[in-house]
Design a protein around this motif. Structure first.
Motif, PDB file in Angstrom:
ATOM      1  N   ASP A 148       6.183  44.237  29.641  1.00  0.00           N
ATOM      2  CA  ASP A 148       7.320  45.151  29.747  1.00  0.00           C
ATOM      3  C   ASP A 148       8.492  44.492  30.466  1.00  0.00           C
ATOM      4  N   TYR A 149       8.169  43.645  31.399  1.00  0.00           N
ATOM      5  CA  TYR A 149       9.240  42.929  32.094  1.00  0.00           C
ATOM      6  C   TYR A 149      10.028  42.059  31.114  1.00  0.00           C
TER       7      TYR A 149
ATOM      8  N   SER B 180      22.004  49.048  24.332  1.00  0.00           N
ATOM      9  CA  SER B 180      20.807  49.637  24.939  1.00  0.00           C
ATOM     10  C   SER B 180      21.145  50.200  26.308  1.00  0.00           C
ATOM     11  N   GLY B 181      20.282  51.060  26.769  1.00  0.00           N
ATOM     12  CA  GLY B 181      20.513  51.666  28.072  1.00  0.00           C
ATOM     13  C   GLY B 181      20.125  50.780  29.232  1.00  0.00           C
ATOM     14  N   TYR B 182      19.592  49.620  28.942  1.00  0.00           N
ATOM     15  CA  TYR B 182      19.141  48.730  30.020  1.00  0.00           C
ATOM     16  C   TYR B 182      20.150  47.622  30.310  1.00  0.00           C
ATOM     17  N   ALA B 183      21.216  47.582  29.555  1.00  0.00           N
ATOM     18  CA  ALA B 183      22.185  46.499  29.737  1.00  0.00           C
ATOM     19  C   ALA B 183      23.052  46.785  30.949  1.00  0.00           C
ATOM     20  N   PRO B 184      23.311  45.778  31.742  1.00  0.00           N
ATOM     21  CA  PRO B 184      24.244  45.968  32.852  1.00  0.00           C
ATOM     22  C   PRO B 184      25.674  46.087  32.338  1.00  0.00           C
TER      23      PRO B 184
ATOM     24  N   LEU C 115      16.002  43.455  26.304  1.00  0.00           N
ATOM     25  CA  LEU C 115      16.850  44.616  26.042  1.00  0.00           C
ATOM     26  C   LEU C 115      18.099  44.614  26.912  1.00  0.00           C
ATOM     27  N   GLY C 116      17.995  43.971  28.030  1.00  0.00           N
ATOM     28  CA  GLY C 116      19.161  43.919  28.922  1.00  0.00           C
ATOM     29  C   GLY C 116      20.313  43.141  28.349  1.00  0.00           C
TER      30      GLY C 116
ATOM     31  N   LEU D  79      12.198  44.258  28.926  1.00  0.00           N
ATOM     32  CA  LEU D  79      13.392  44.752  29.616  1.00  0.00           C
ATOM     33  C   LEU D  79      14.443  43.660  29.739  1.00  0.00           C
TER      34      LEU D  79
ATOM     35  N   VAL E  20      21.376  39.396  34.011  1.00  0.00           N
ATOM     36  CA  VAL E  20      20.440  40.343  33.399  1.00  0.00           C
ATOM     37  C   VAL E  20      19.050  40.189  34.011  1.00  0.00           C
TER      38      VAL E  20
ATOM     39  N   VAL F 106      16.749  43.081  36.383  1.00  0.00           N
ATOM     40  CA  VAL F 106      15.518  43.761  35.945  1.00  0.00           C
ATOM     41  C   VAL F 106      14.481  43.672  37.063  1.00  0.00           C
TER      42      VAL F 106
END
Lengths: 489, 332
Positions: B234-235, B247-251, B241-242, B238, B323, B327
């Motif tokens: 999952d790490y 995506s909602g995980y992007a800074p 996806l970052g 993420l 990124v 995370v």
């Protein structure tokens, strides 16, 4: 499930770590609760210092109670949750820098049929676990407990340092003793047979009378004598052109059975008591101050806790400030209070312009203050203020000064903080240089000790303190607010 | 397979990898990360894109890898007039024994284990696209016939980031097929001294052959089997996806400067690279640090800046570093 001979060691280690984590969570929850409670106490004290109104303080206390309850419930619910094995393993990984070895092994242990490399890793991790001891995984709860200890230590220190400023409210007996002693001391210090001693006698009589006499319906009470012998000077108009000031509290029990526009009997009693206290203290320059008054004004406190240093024009100058010099002669004060009350009864707006006061520039000396005072003739003419009690016995005209005693000293009236003795000022009994000295009004009326506001120094907090102090009578409260506003201009 | 045999395999992987790296270091001065990255690409079953200014040893590195690993090597110099058939091979009419003519497929240079696509951005997109099927499916289709390529297959392409005239930037689909994009740094003072000493004297460096094709295949199989814990997986997800701005995980920085982020191939590349790295460090599980180490070469060519990012000259490596830093690690 045991996928390797050594996997049991890993499971035992993870179980022990999970138990340790639960204990750590419990400690963290307790620490968090302490921090929440301490924060609430801190906020409440800050809110009190900021001078929030009582209803806002009540709401804040309720909010704090709810916050503490929610925090406690959440924290202990969190502490009671079972700790997953992988979380314990991750904590161990981080503690021992094992690079996700144990957490990965825990994850592989949960799989129904681990792959060969997964079994290899489990075996390796079990070998590591057999050599590990369960650490005290308590970094977070240590931080919480330390934060709680620091917070509560600071609060306790603050409480100890600030508790010296809190003294019990004066009771009636104390007030009586203080006022009687004040009057005696004043009388003894005055020249025998002078007008001032006569005024002091009269004021002391009134004080004792007002203290011992219960509040009766004013107009018909036989003891409701006028405060000032000149209260019958109904013809003296005040500066606003209204009825004479003396017609308010003093003329009410007079021949006409009470003026329709005058105050009620209880108000008259209250006004008389207020004025009596003020009168007694106006002659009280040399009176000994009670200990609780001293403590209220900061004597004995560390310098950081003492009230802000403000010098009186009487004793010297005050750099950068201007004070309202108020004629503190009894008649003038009485007229001021009466005029304010009368104006309030007419629906007029407060504050009134100072009829017996002058602004003094910074650096003013007592002589400047005396010169700035209104002339005796204008004082009687514009304010309708009754002359001091002793003057009538001397046969003086209204508003005239006693030629023997000369002009009475001009003092600074109500201020939010106590004065402090200026450098070089001859010390009074029990005072040291730099010690706070109560203002005349603080000495005048015992309840006015509460003008030492709990909030930060400033006019707002002082005003709030005056407004909310139950020991103040309405007349003194009005006068204090009036002077406060006048000084603010 | 018992545990002891697995342990031996893991230890063998570790030893051979380091032996190959040491052997390559005798020829290539510096650029240890590039050497390790090339070997990782090879052992993870992917392809690598080497980028660097001329003369830093890109071609020499690939040639050395082929020599150390004893793999069949093929070099294709990409030029604007290169045709796809020149890479994949073509069908030619041949005369059989009976004197008749038959159409027979003549394999191109792509039929090798290690292919050096030198200056790949100098060929036209049509020619570049000839590598698409090769890199993804390890097969070539010519004249309706699909030809499988013999494993292991690894395409190592080079390109020059400076000379843009007469070049054709690789399309995104082509870039996405490279597992890693590796940079070759300009050597420093000490490295220059070593390079001059090695290349201007009469002594010639003899590369040691430490692996062969079977070793490489076995190591690939072992690397694929390295398990990944769900939290570490999952790490990596993420992190990938970052880089996607939608995506909602992007800074915030990614959302502002990035047009397209990593595809799922990016996450695959991270995990594959992390697996190889774990084995090279003697571990049989992937740790978060492996993911972090593999993320940058696996993602830097998959992130496309938008106009604002190009105008601001945003450093993609720094962007991806942000990124990764944003995370939370699985152990926290």
């Amino acid at each position: 499930m045991s996928v390797s001979p050594n996997a049991d060691a890993l499971l035992i280690l993870l179980g022990s770590t999970a138990s340790s984590l639960r204990r750590a969570r419990l400690r963290a929850a307790f620490g968090g609760l302490l921090v929440a409670a301490g924060t609430c106490v801190l906020v409440a004290r800050l809110a009190a210092l900021a001078g929030l109104p009582p209803d806002a303080l009540d709401a804040a206390q309720w909010l704090a109670a709810i916050l503490i309850a929610v925090t406690a419930a959440g924290a202990f619910a969190w502490a009671g949750r079972p700790v997953p094995r992988d979380e314990a393993a991750r904590r161990l990984d981080r503690h021992h820098a094992l690079r996700d070895a144990l957490s990965s092994a825990a994850a592989f242990l949960d799989r129904p049929a681990p792959e060969p490399l997964e079994r290899l890793h489990i075996t390796r991790a079990a070998g590591v676990a057999a050599r590990l001891t369960v650490p005290r995984v308590a970094v977070p709860d240590r931080a919480w407990m330390m934060a709680a200890a620091v917070l509560w230590g600071a609060l306790g220190l603050w409480h100890v340092l600030s508790s010296a400023t809190v003294s019990p409210a004066p009771d009636l007996v104390l007030a009586q003793e203080r006022q009687t002693r004040s009057g005696d001391a004043t009388r003894a210090s005055l020249p025998a047979g002078s007008g001032q001693q006569a005024r002091a006698d009269s004021a002391s009589t009134e004080i004792v009378d007002s203290v011992h006499r219960p509040a009766m319906p004013g107009p018909s009470a036989p003891g409701d004598a006028p405060v000032s012998p000149r209260s019958g000077d109904a013809g003296a108009p005040n500066r606003d052109g209204g009825p004479a000031a003396s017609s308010l509290p003093a003329a009410a029990p007079g021949a006409d059975g009470g003026a329709p526009s005058g105050p009620s009997g209880s108000d008259a009693v209250a006004a008389r008591e207020d004025l009596a206290r003020a009168l007694s203290a106006l002659f009280d320059d040399t009176a000994d101050r009670p200990d609780d008054t001293v403590s209220q004004n900061g004597v004995g406190l560390p310098p950081s806790k003492r009230p802000r240093r403000v010098e009186s024009p009487r004793g010297g100058s005050e750099a950068g400030r201007t004070h309202l010099a108020v004629d503190d002669r009894p008649g003038a004060l009485q007229g001021e209070v009466a005029r304010i009350r009368q104006d309030g009864a007419r629906g007029g707006s407060l504050p009134l312009p100072p009829s017996h006061g002058r602004w003094l520039p910074s650096g003013a000396t007592p002589d400047d203050a005396r010169r700035a005072m209104p002339a005796p003739a204008s004082l009687g003419a514009e304010g309708g203020a009754a002359a001091p009690a002793g003057r009538e016995s001397l046969g003086e005209e209204e508003g005239a000064f006693d030629p023997v005693d000369g002009p009475l000293p001009t003092v600074v009236a109500v201020k939010p903080t106590a004065e402090t003795a200026p450098p070089g000022r001859p010390g009074r009994r029990g005072e040291r240089r730099g010690d706070p000295v109560p203002t005349t009004f603080e000495r005048a009326a015992v309840p006015l000790r509460v003008i030492t506001a709990p909030g930060p120094p400033g006019r707002e907090s002082a005003r709030d303190a005056v407004r909310t102090e139950p020991a103040l009578t309405p007349a003194l409260r009005e006068y204090a607010l009036y002077v406060n506003r006048s000084q603010a201009r | 397979m018992n545990i002891a045999a697995l342990e031996a395999q893991v230890q063998d992987f570790h030893d051979r990898f380091h032996a190959a790296r040491t052997a390559l270091a005798t020829m290539i001065v510096g650029n240890a990360a590039a050497i390790e990255g090339v070997l990782t690409c090879l052992l993870a079953g992917g392809h690598g894109l080497l980028e660097g200014v001329p003369g830093v040893g890109k071609t020499k590195l690939v040639q050395s890898v082929a020599e150390v690993l004893r793999l069949r090597f093929s070099r294709i110099q990409f030029t604007p007039d290169l045709m796809p058939g020149d890479i994949t091979g073509t069908t030619m009419l041949r005369e059989d024994a009976a004197g008749g003519r038959v159409a027979r497929f003549e394999p191109g240079p792509i039929f090798a284990h290690l292919i050096l696509a030198d200056e790949i951005n100098r060929a036209t997109p049509r020619t570049q696209s000839a590598l698409l099927e090769v890199m993804q499916e390890a097969s070539v289709t010519v004249g309706g016939v699909t030809h499988r390529l013999d494993p292991p297959l690894c395409v190592l392409a080079t390109q020059n980031p400076i000379e843009l005239e007469g070049t054709y930037p690789l399309p995104e689909a082509q870039l996405d097929r490279f597992l890693f994009k590796l940079g070759m740094d300009v050597p420093g003072l000490d490295e220059m001294r070593a390079i001059l000493d090695r290349t201007t004297s009469s002594d010639t460096v003899q590369l040691q052959e430490v692996l062969d094709r079977d070793h490489v295949l076995a190591m690939r199989t072992l690397a694929r089997g390295v398990p990944v814990a769900p939290s570490v997986r999952d790490y990596a997800i993420l992190v990938a996806l970052g880089t996607q701005p939608q995506s909602g995980y992007a800074p915030e920085r990614v959302k502002r400067f990035v047009r397209f982020g990593s595809s799922p191939r990016g996450a695959q590349a991270i995990i594959l690279g992390a697996k190889v790295r774990a084995l090279t460090h003697g571990r049989v599980h992937v740790a978060a640090e492996d993911v972090r180490a593999a993320a940058l070469p696996a993602l830097r060519h998959r992130v496309l800046l938008n106009f604002e990012g190009e105008a601001e000259r945003i450093d993609i490596d720094a962007l991806i570093g942000g990124v990764i830093a944003g995370v939370p690690e699985p152990s926290r």
